[in-house]
Design an enzyme around this catalytic site. Structure first.
Site, PDB file in Angstrom:
ATOM      1  N   ILE A 200       0.395  -1.311   0.016  1.00 11.32           N
ATOM      2  CA  ILE A 200       0.200   0.183   0.225  1.00 11.32           C
ATOM      3  C   ILE A 200       1.158   1.179   0.123  1.00 11.32           C
ATOM      4  O   ILE A 200       0.222   2.342   0.260  1.00 11.32           O
ATOM      5  CB  ILE A 200      -1.035   0.249   1.154  1.00 11.32           C
ATOM      6  CG1 ILE A 200      -0.529  -0.227   2.141  1.00 11.32           C
ATOM      7  CG2 ILE A 200      -2.085  -1.210   1.042  1.00 11.32           C
ATOM      8  CD1 ILE A 200      -1.240   0.234   3.760  1.00 11.32           C
ATOM      9  N   SER A 201       2.099   1.279  -0.381  1.00 11.63           N
ATOM     10  CA  SER A 201       3.129   2.005  -0.872  1.00 11.63           C
ATOM     11  C   SER A 201       3.510   2.115  -1.531  1.00 11.63           C
ATOM     12  O   SER A 201       4.145   1.152  -2.695  1.00 11.63           O
ATOM     13  CB  SER A 201       4.147   2.016   0.215  1.00 11.63           C
ATOM     14  OG  SER A 201       5.168   2.348  -0.111  1.00 11.63           O
ATOM     15  N   CYS A 357      12.232   0.725  20.248  1.00  9.07           N
ATOM     16  CA  CYS A 357      12.322  -0.557  20.286  1.00  9.07           C
ATOM     17  C   CYS A 357      12.986  -1.775  20.611  1.00  9.07           C
ATOM     18  O   CYS A 357      12.840  -2.502  21.097  1.00  9.07           O
ATOM     19  CB  CYS A 357      11.410  -0.474  18.974  1.00  9.07           C
ATOM     20  SG  CYS A 357       9.593   0.053  17.905  1.00  9.07           S
TER      21      CYS A 357
END
Length: 386
Positions: A200-201, A357
């Site tokens: 979807i990029s 993270c």
């Protein structure tokens, strides 16, 4: 002699306030000091940091960091200690009511909303990601068991996946959430398969044209996974399930089931959380991965119930710590090229993202799972590959 951070501390903070004492005592459980001298200690540089963190959790803490109101030389160690001591569980932030309601009630990963993460995160620019990632631009956890460099760890991970799903020449493979096509290119080059990737990029799809121009049998489709209907011998999804959302897990698995041949294998590679009923991190949701959500093991189990047999499950979450630290080193080295384009606030945001993270994976607060799934079960039993 008083250091600069300590003088800031005396100017801005009342050591005798209840919130200060509460946070100082809490941080002491993780061996973190306010304005201490060690690399993981927190340096307070403006008023309101403690109150913001108490009221808004990681959202408040992260926003204060972006604004330059506090610092830790080793941010990864700060978060490792924070999470390893399970300190966030001891702070009631009012549950961030709106975020909680939106997460539970809305389908934040609907067809319309699903494109937002591509625009906000993956479309930052191919040059930026090329500078941070390995030479194949693999934006998922590397496999470091025998690797000593980021390039080697990523190729080891790609080859591990190819071997786990038993790729053979002539097979057609679907990659759901294909990124910049690193898996498809590797599989085509080394195993002689044809690949179709969904993204979807727009930036990733544009980059995919360079692979096609090299003569590789790969195809990029700029479309949502829910719209795919072709059948494939093998399916992989490497680091995309984190964008699916709990309201869509079953639809995702139904799509994979629909598109997989009867004797095919499906490998799902995803970050996961230890506790089911926890909310997505509000800072990550706002600044890094809009509408993202980590699944728990029970989420995966429920979504596959009656559709797939779990042949194998492999956790190498500790390897994500090393991967993120390698990305961070590349990011730091390349930052002078991007400073004028992105600015100092972006630098602090991205540093907070990568290092928080890394600390979370180091503390085993979150995991990295690879599942091998089949429709009917491998006839003679699946043989574990590692």
């Amino acid at each position: 002699m008083e250091n600069t951070a300590l003088s800031h501390h005396h100017r801005f903070f009342d050591e005798h306030s209840s919130s200060y004492r509460f946070i100082a005592d809490l941080l002491a459980k993780a061996d973190i000091q306010i304005d201490g001298e060690r690399a993981w200690d927190i340096q307070l540089m403006a008023p309101g940091v403690i109150e913001n963190a108490l009221a808004r959790g990681n959202l408040g803490l992260g926003e204060s960091y972006i604004e330059g109101h506090w610092e830790a030389e080793r941010l990864d160690d700060f978060f490792y200690r924070l999470l390893n001591a399970r300190l966030p569980e001891q702070v009631n932030t009012g549950k961030l009511i709106y975020h909680a309601l939106a997460t539970r009630l809305l389908n934040r990963q609907s067809l319309k909303r699903a494109w937002r993460v591509g625009e906000a995160h993956y479309d930052l620019g191919n040059d930026f990601y090329a500078a941070m990632l390995d030479r194949r631009m693999t934006y998922t956890c590397g496999y470091w068991r025998e690797a000593t460099t980021l390039d080697a760890a990523q190729e080891a991970k790609l080859d591990l996946i190819c071997r786990k799903i038993g790729l053979e020449p002539g097979m057609r493979v679907l990659d759901i959430g294909c990124g910049w096509g690193s898996f498809m290119a590797y599989a085509a080059e080394h195993y002689g398969v044809e690949c179709v990737g969904l993204t979807i990029s727009r930036e990733q799809a544009e980059y995919g044209k360079t692979l096609i121009h090299k003569g590789l049998p790969v195809e990029f489709r700029l479309q949502d996974y829910r719209l795919e209907s072709e059948q494939f011998d093998r399916i992989v999804s490497i680091g995309m399930f984190e964008h699916v959302g709990h309201k869509n897990y079953r639809d995702f698995m139904a799509m994979a089931h629909r598109c997989l041949t009867e004797d095919g294998l499906f490998l799902l590679h995803t970050i996961g959380k230890n506790v089911r009923d926890t909310l997505p991190d509000p800072w990550i949701d706002k600044y890094i991965f809009p509408n993202g959500e980590l699944p728990s093991l029970t989420h995966v189990s429920e979504a596959t119930d009656g559709l797939f047999i779990t042949e194998d499950m492999h956790n190498f979450g500790a390897d994500y710590d090393r991967t993120l630290m390698a990305w961070y080193a590349n990011f730091e080295a390349a930052w002078p090229r991007f400073r004028d384009q992105f600015g100092d606030a972006f630098y602090r945001m991205w540093r907070y993202y990568l290092l928080s993270c890394a600390g979370a994976f180091r503390a085993r607060h979150i995991q990295l799972w690879q599942f091998v799934l089949s429709k009917r079960g491998v006839a003679d039993g699946y043989h574990r590959i590692s």
